[in-house]
Scaffold this active site. Structure first.
Site, PDB file in Angstrom:
ATOM      1  N   GLU A 268       1.252   5.715   0.649  1.00  0.00           N
ATOM      2  CA  GLU A 268       0.715   6.934   1.243  1.00  0.00           C
ATOM      3  C   GLU A 268       1.126   8.151   0.426  1.00  0.00           C
ATOM      4  OE1 GLU A 268       0.657   7.758   5.614  1.00  0.00           O
ATOM      5  OE2 GLU A 268       1.981   9.419   5.034  1.00  0.00           O
TER       6      GLU A 268
ATOM      7  N   HIS B  44       3.803  -0.792   3.734  1.00  0.00           N
ATOM      8  CA  HIS B  44       3.129   0.473   3.439  1.00  0.00           C
ATOM      9  C   HIS B  44       4.218   1.528   3.201  1.00  0.00           C
ATOM     10  CE1 HIS B  44      -0.270   3.308   3.606  1.00  0.00           C
ATOM     11  NE2 HIS B  44       0.520   4.120   4.281  1.00  0.00           N
TER      12      HIS B  44
ATOM     13  N   ASP C 150      -2.008  15.673  15.019  1.00  0.00           N
ATOM     14  CA  ASP C 150      -1.097  16.586  15.692  1.00  0.00           C
ATOM     15  C   ASP C 150      -1.746  17.952  15.855  1.00  0.00           C
ATOM     16  OD1 ASP C 150       0.979  14.677  15.727  1.00  0.00           O
ATOM     17  OD2 ASP C 150       1.457  15.172  13.638  1.00  0.00           O
TER      18      ASP C 150
ATOM     19  N   SER D 110       0.859  -1.180   0.000  1.00  0.00           N
ATOM     20  CA  SER D 110       0.000   0.000   0.000  1.00  0.00           C
ATOM     21  C   SER D 110       0.898   1.232   0.000  1.00  0.00           C
ATOM     22  CB  SER D 110      -0.946  -0.005   1.206  1.00  0.00           C
ATOM     23  OG  SER D 110      -0.232  -0.192   2.415  1.00  0.00           O
TER      24      SER D 110
ATOM     25  N   PHE E 110      12.187  14.785   9.890  1.00  0.00           N
ATOM     26  CA  PHE E 110      11.012  13.944  10.091  1.00  0.00           C
ATOM     27  C   PHE E 110      11.173  13.070  11.338  1.00  0.00           C
ATOM     28  CE2 PHE E 110       9.665  13.707   5.320  1.00  0.00           C
ATOM     29  CZ  PHE E 110       9.207  15.004   5.411  1.00  0.00           C
TER      30      PHE E 110
END
Length: 280
Positions: A12, A261, A103, A10, A211
């Site tokens: 994102e 993913h 967030d 998958s 990140f």
């Protein structure tokens, strides 16, 4: 023996900010169609800052033939607004969601709301929509950055599952042992849903460090030192990153992870390079 297959991948993406970004996203999505992902997820900005962008990007991917799963955040939202979003997605035929606490935007304090945790959001989705949506939730093999300890973090994850989550996607990591240890720990708590490793391709040293500081992901010392050694050599960083992340994915596949993913960052090249190197 792993049951991994082509359908186990998958992807994102994040909503584009302008027309140029939209065109780049479409190009990236077309390049990645060769992976034939089981679904693609679309992120949701802090405090709902990209709510409309998320919905529009979901529609874009649906028109391209993807099953699209919008991220849904409960921070800064009330039950009525969440229910309206659920009704809109259901009307459009969306069958999968990624349910997150979300967030807080910079400068925004914790709002007074019945929806303070992802488990609250999962429960609301189930109460409102029954089994219409397949609900993904987040997992943190190296612990959520705001958790007070591993046991507390694991208990929060268990609560999300008990509230009705169908499967989970992990925060990215570079240590396979952290993932398998987390899976073992939650299995011991009676959790049996699929927990899919989230994978971040390495393409930019500065970006990766930023990140990782934000989300609490650990960059192993040897990887940090190698990346620093490459300096501004983008090609060397990409080649090294592909090798490292391919080995990580292969270990996860070989040891029984139920899927992969990819956090694509709306770019195709790095994800494709890793995918093409895998054996399953």
């Amino acid at each position: 023996m792993s049951s991994f297959s082509k359908e186990s991948f998958s992807l994102e993406f994040f909503p584009p900010r302008d027309q140029a970004g939209r065109e780049r996203l479409v190009g990236t999505a077309r390049q990645l169609q060769i992976i034939n992902p089981s679904y693609v997820s679309v992120t949701f900005g802090a405090g709902g800052s990209t709510r409309e962008g998320t919905a529009e990007t979901v529609r874009l991917f649906s028109r391209m033939g993807y099953e699209a799963a919008p991220h849904l955040s409960c921070i800064g939202a009330d039950k009525d607004s969440i229910c309206q979003i659920l009704e809109a997605y259901r009307a459009e035929g969306v069958r999968r969601l990624v349910a997150l606490r979300g967030d807080l935007p910079s400068g925004m304090g914790m709002v007074s709301s019945d929806l303070r945790h992802a488990s609250d959001l999962v429960q609301l989705v189930r109460e409102h929509s029954g089994d219409w949506f397949h609900i993904e939730v987040a997992a943190y093999p190296e612990m959520h950055p705001q958790a007070q300890g591993f046991e507390q973090d694991i208990e929060h994850f268990v609560q999300k599952v008990r509230a009705g989550a169908d499967s989970a996607i992990t925060q990215y990591f570079f240590n396979a042992d952290a993932y398998f240890s987390f899976v073992d720990n939650v299995r011991a708590k009676g959790v049996d849903i699929p927990i899919v490793p989230g994978i971040m391709p390495i393409t930019n040293h500065t970006q990766l460090v930023r990140f990782s500081q934000m989300c609490g992901a650990e960059i192993p010392r040897w990887i940090r030192l190698r990346l620093a050694e490459f300096g501004d050599d983008k090609q060397a960083i990409r080649q090294f990153g592909t090798e490292v992340v391919t080995r990580l994915c292969q270990e996860l596949i070989d040891k029984g992870a139920p899927g992969i993913h990819f956090y694509t960052l709306n770019n195709a090249e790095a994800t494709l390079s890793i995918w093409e190197n895998l054996s399953y």
